[in-house]
Design an enzyme around this catalytic site. Structure first.
Site, short mmCIF file in Angstrom:
data_model
loop_
_atom_site.label_atom_id
_atom_site.label_comp_id
_atom_site.label_asym_id
_atom_site.label_seq_id
_atom_site.Cartn_x
_atom_site.Cartn_y
_atom_site.Cartn_z
N GLU A 187 0.84 -1.22 0.00
CA GLU A 187 0.00 0.00 0.00
C GLU A 187 0.87 1.26 0.00
O GLU A 187 0.63 2.19 0.78
CB GLU A 187 -0.94 0.01 1.21
CG GLU A 187 -1.94 -1.12 1.21
CD GLU A 187 -3.06 -0.97 2.24
OE1 GLU A 187 -2.90 -0.20 3.19
OE2 GLU A 187 -4.11 -1.60 2.04
N GLU A 256 -6.44 -7.54 -1.18
CA GLU A 256 -7.04 -7.47 0.16
C GLU A 256 -8.50 -7.11 0.05
O GLU A 256 -8.86 -5.99 -0.27
CB GLU A 256 -6.36 -6.38 1.02
CG GLU A 256 -5.09 -6.83 1.65
CD GLU A 256 -4.56 -5.83 2.66
OE1 GLU A 256 -5.36 -5.08 3.25
OE2 GLU A 256 -3.34 -5.81 2.85
C1 LIG Z 1 -5.78 2.28 3.61
C2 LIG Z 1 -6.25 1.25 4.54
O1 LIG Z 1 -7.25 1.40 5.22
N1 LIG Z 1 -5.52 0.18 4.60
C3 LIG Z 1 -5.79 -0.92 5.47
C4 LIG Z 1 -6.34 -2.06 4.71
O2 LIG Z 1 -6.57 -3.11 5.55
C5 LIG Z 1 -5.42 -3.61 6.10
C6 LIG Z 1 -5.83 -4.77 6.91
O3 LIG Z 1 -6.65 -4.38 7.95
C7 LIG Z 1 -4.71 -2.58 6.94
O4 LIG Z 1 -3.48 -3.10 7.33
C8 LIG Z 1 -4.50 -1.32 6.15
O5 LIG Z 1 -4.08 -0.31 6.97
#
Ligand SMILES: CC(=O)N[C@H]1CO[C@H](CO)[C@@H](O)[C@@H]1O
Ligand SMILES: *[C@@H]1O[C@H](CO)[C@@H](O)[C@H](O)[C@H]1NC(C)=O
Ligand SMILES: *[C@@H]1O[C@H](CO)[C@@H](O)[C@H](O)[C@H]1NC(C)=O
Length: 730
Positions: A187, A256
């Site tokens: 991310e 995800e």
């Molecule tokens: C941007 C965001 O909310 N990312 C989250 C997505 O979900 C994962 C798993 O819970 C998190 O680690 C991230 O922070």
């Protein structure tokens, strides 16, 4: 130089011979991709994946979790790699027990599953420090996740270590192993967007570095729109149907898909309705998606001190298809299993052609048809309206579509699955009390006081992690306050006000050994301020501040610069002189609690002191350790402790930490209307207001002996241990 060149050539020759052999033998192990899908051994595949993080369960649980994943229709297990678990100090590696990554990957393969290895090494994951070791911050010149030489060197070293290890065990698919894809970073897109040029340079570097490691299988970067070729950019989110990869030669993949959400101490419990989850997956697949991963498929437990700031709970259940205890979360598990079966029936059509999309009356009603020929055809009929059901005509038939649903027709005629039609009901899993009498013993600590032989002394307030290096949640800030006999408050009884500003996360204030108060932050704001009148006496007063960290941050721009602890100012108001600033006077520091230095949580350490029992057992007292022994409940049902009578602290069974405990009641007004009887469009429905965030703490069966198990509880705040009970999950 020459030498390494010849060696390289030799390697290439070896590779060629290997390839030739594989080819002659008729098996060409390979993973590549095209615009439709990942291509495994020459075959495009629609893949269903699920996240299971190895340190969040025990090796003894892994085979059963994998079997349940396989039975639930999964093809792939996805996991992050947890750097701080593997390299506790620079160059000291650990790959045992819950951190036995090789064993985890091999067991997945034995269950007939592929693996998607997200090396990161930044992982976010509500895991302490996002997976980074704390020592990394203190490497000179360090800045995390940007174009920074010390960071890149450390990241490359660890990534190479993991890839080399996987290769040595032949775990990549091209070597006969299960790993079909790896992830670099995690991310990073949103961070790059904020920091600009250095972020762009870092992305390019990370992709090149990863590709250069020659794993033989593709790499992905999630939430990274500019992922450099050949790295695949993938989507994370609740819904991903409208995602498009950055090149049309890349497949549409979803790394995800949040099956629920994490829990923070004090926060409501999130539920993702089964219908909504199934709907999002079906919609993604009908829109040309070829890889879906459930985050999480089994969430598990944040054992020990592995959960991150801010305030992430010990349970990481995530409302996942397999619950924290390893049991199917119904009806979610079964409904998704049926969905996966339906998708698999469509696979021959899905991988062969692009769909034709038509409206069925209005724009909320759509058909996606994958037509190859009369014998290979799959159709998805969707109703996007959140409230109204519809009846549509498709081909020669009429079809009823509930609101917010997708019907799957693997032969373009027969509906085998509708996302909103859940067979089977949500049977409540129960926690059944187990007959046990705990015979508790207690040991109460005095708060620490400043003294002349304190080793760490400064005329300043120091940042907490700078001092503890996260070796403990606890840091004492100790100082003295002298009050002259002539102070007016001595006569008029108007005690001065002590105001303490702390960067977080929890603060217990002791004055002359008495607890004067506790303040704590939360997920949205970790900072705390204590401001109360305190009972000071003439002469020397001992101020002992116990600052408590509840995990280190795991997300946010340069989270390595975020502070914990009493940074001040610390002020005393209402003296004859006015306000006395204590921030720059002499402070001494003690890392950890006395019981920690005596290792009271271990079987050997706990026999080093005299415990109190019977009628003098400490109750509702801060800084108290409790100890008892018990026999394991009969049978194989998962077991847990009900800790609702306790305050906050940590729990150990036979030397293993089962995590931080803290009931943390959920404030009213933080919940949603979760309409399970009507439509199901809220993916993050919040429940359980007025109840504890977490009352049950999972004890893995493999940590128990049949008798004589040693249970130790550290209570920092005050609780009643006689209310602790053992329960079975049935
Ligand atoms: C941007 C965001 O909310 N990312 C989250 C997505 O979900 C994962 C798993 O819970 C998190 O680690 C991230 O922070
Ligand atoms: C349909 O296409 C598949 C794959 O190309 C082929 O094997 C099959 O024979 C075809 N069937 C018909 C009825 O044309
Ligand atoms: C960190 O600790 C060092 C001493 O080890 C001290 O000199 C420094 O001021 C501290 N920094 C902060 C921000 O607390």
């Amino acid at each position: 130089m020459m030498e390494s060149l010849t060696m390289q050539k030799e390697f290439h020759m070896l590779g060629l011979i290997l390839l030739l052999c594989l080819w002659v033998c008729g098996v060409t192990a390979s993973v590549s991709y095209d615009h439709k899908a990942l291509v495994i051994d020459g075959q495009r595949r629609i893949l269903i994946s699920g996240s299971i993080h190895y340190p969040r369960s025990t090796p003894e649980m892994w085979p059963d979790l994998f079997q349940k994943a396989k039975d639930g229709g999964l093809d792939v297990i996805q996991t992050y790699v947890f750097w701080n678990g593997h390299e506790p100090s620079p160059g000291n590696y650990y790959f045992e027990d819950r951190f036995d990554l090789v064993k985890f990957v091999k067991l997945a393969q034995q269950a007939g599953l592929y693996v998607h290895l997200r090396i990161g090494p930044y992982v976010c994951a509500e895991w302490n420090y996002g997976g980074f070791p704390v020592w990394l911050k203190y490497v000179p010149g360090m800045a995390f996740r940007t174009d920074n030489e010390p960071f890149k060197a450390a990241m490359q070293k660890f990534t190479t270590k993991i890839v080399t290890m996987m290769k040595a065990e032949s775990l990549f698919q091209t070597q006969g192993g299960p790993i079909i894809m790896s992830q670099i970073e995690n991310e990073y897109g949103p961070v790059e967007w904020e920091i600009g040029a250095p972020g762009k340079a870092y992305t390019k570097w990370a992709a090149q570095m990863a590709v250069g490691l020659d794993t033989g299988v593709p790499w992905d970067m999630c939430k990274q729109e500019d992922a450099p070729d050949p790295v695949i950019d993938t989507c994370n989110g609740y819904y991903c149907e409208n995602f498009t990869p950055n090149e049309n030669f890349k497949p549409k993949m979803w790394t995800e898909n949040w099956s629920g959400w994490y829990t923070d101490f004090g926060g409501a419990i999130s539920h993702r309705p089964t219908e909504d989850l199934a709907y999002s997956v079906a919609r993604f697949i009908q829109n040309r998606g070829s890889f879906v991963n459930y985050y999480m498929y089994h969430g598990g437990t944040n054992f020990g001190r592995t959960s991150s700031g801010l305030f992430i709970a010990t349970s990481y259940d995530y409302d996942a298809p397999i619950d924290e205890y390893g049991l199917p979360n119904e009806p979610k598990w079964s409904h998704l299993k049926n969905l996966h079966k339906a998708i698999k029936q469509c696979e021959p059509a899905l991988i062969s052609v692009d769909p034709t999309v038509t409206w069925l009356g209005n724009k909320n009603l759509e058909a996606h048809v994958y037509y190859v020929n009369t014998s290979i055809c799959a159709a998805f009929l969707a109703n996007y309206d959140t409230k109204s059901a519809a009846t549509v005509t498709f081909g020669n038939g009429q079809y009823d579509l509930p609101p917010w649903s997708v019907s799957i027709l693997p032969d373009c005629k027969t509906v085998v699955f509708n996302t909103a039609t859940v067979n089977g009901h949500s049977f409540h899993k129960r926690m059944t009390p187990v007959e046990t009498t705990f015979d508790w013993q207690s040991y109460s600590e005095e708060p620490a006081y400043s003294s002349d032989d304190d080793s760490i002394i400064a005329n300043a307030l120091w940042e907490q992690i700078n001092v503890t290096r996260d070796s403990s949640d606890y840091l004492w800030y100790l100082t003295d306050v002298n009050i002259s006999p002539s102070e007016s408050f001595i006569k008029n009884g108007q005690f001065p006000t002590l105001t303490i500003n702390s960067a977080g996360h929890v603060l217990h204030v002791f004055v002359n050994g008495q607890l004067s108060g506790t303040v704590y932050g939360g997920l949205d704001n970790p900072k705390v301020t204590f401001s109360e009148s305190v009972n000071l006496k003439v002469g020397n007063n001992k101020i002992s501040l116990l600052s408590v960290a509840v995990g280190l941050p795991n997300v946010g721009l340069h989270f390595e610069t975020w502070n914990v602890g009493v940074l001040g100012p610390v002020r005393l108001k209402g003296l004859d002189e006015g306000t006395r600033d204590l921030s720059w006077q002499k402070w001494s520091y003690k890392v950890g609690l006395k019981g920690e230095s005596l290792s009271l949580h271990t079987i050997t350490g706990s026999s080093s002191i005299d415990w109190t029992q019977g009628s003098s057992l400490a109750k509702k007292q801060p800084l108290t350790w409790y100890k008892t022994t018990f026999d394991a409940p009969s049978g194989n049902d998962p077991v847990a402790l009900d800790m609702s009578s306790m305050g906050k602290g940590e729990i150990w069974i036979n030397d293993q930490s089962i995590g931080r405990h803290w009931p943390a009641y959920i404030a009213h007004g933080n919940c949603d209307e979760c309409n399970y009887a009507g439509t199901f469009t809220n993916p993050k429905c919040r429940t359980n207001c007025g109840e504890p965030t977490q009352k049950w703490y999972h004890i893995p069966r493999s940590w128990l002996s049949s008798s004589g198990n040693v249970l130790v509880v550290l209570e920092e705040w005050g609780g009643d241990p006689t209310g602790i009970s053992l329960v079975k999950r049935t």
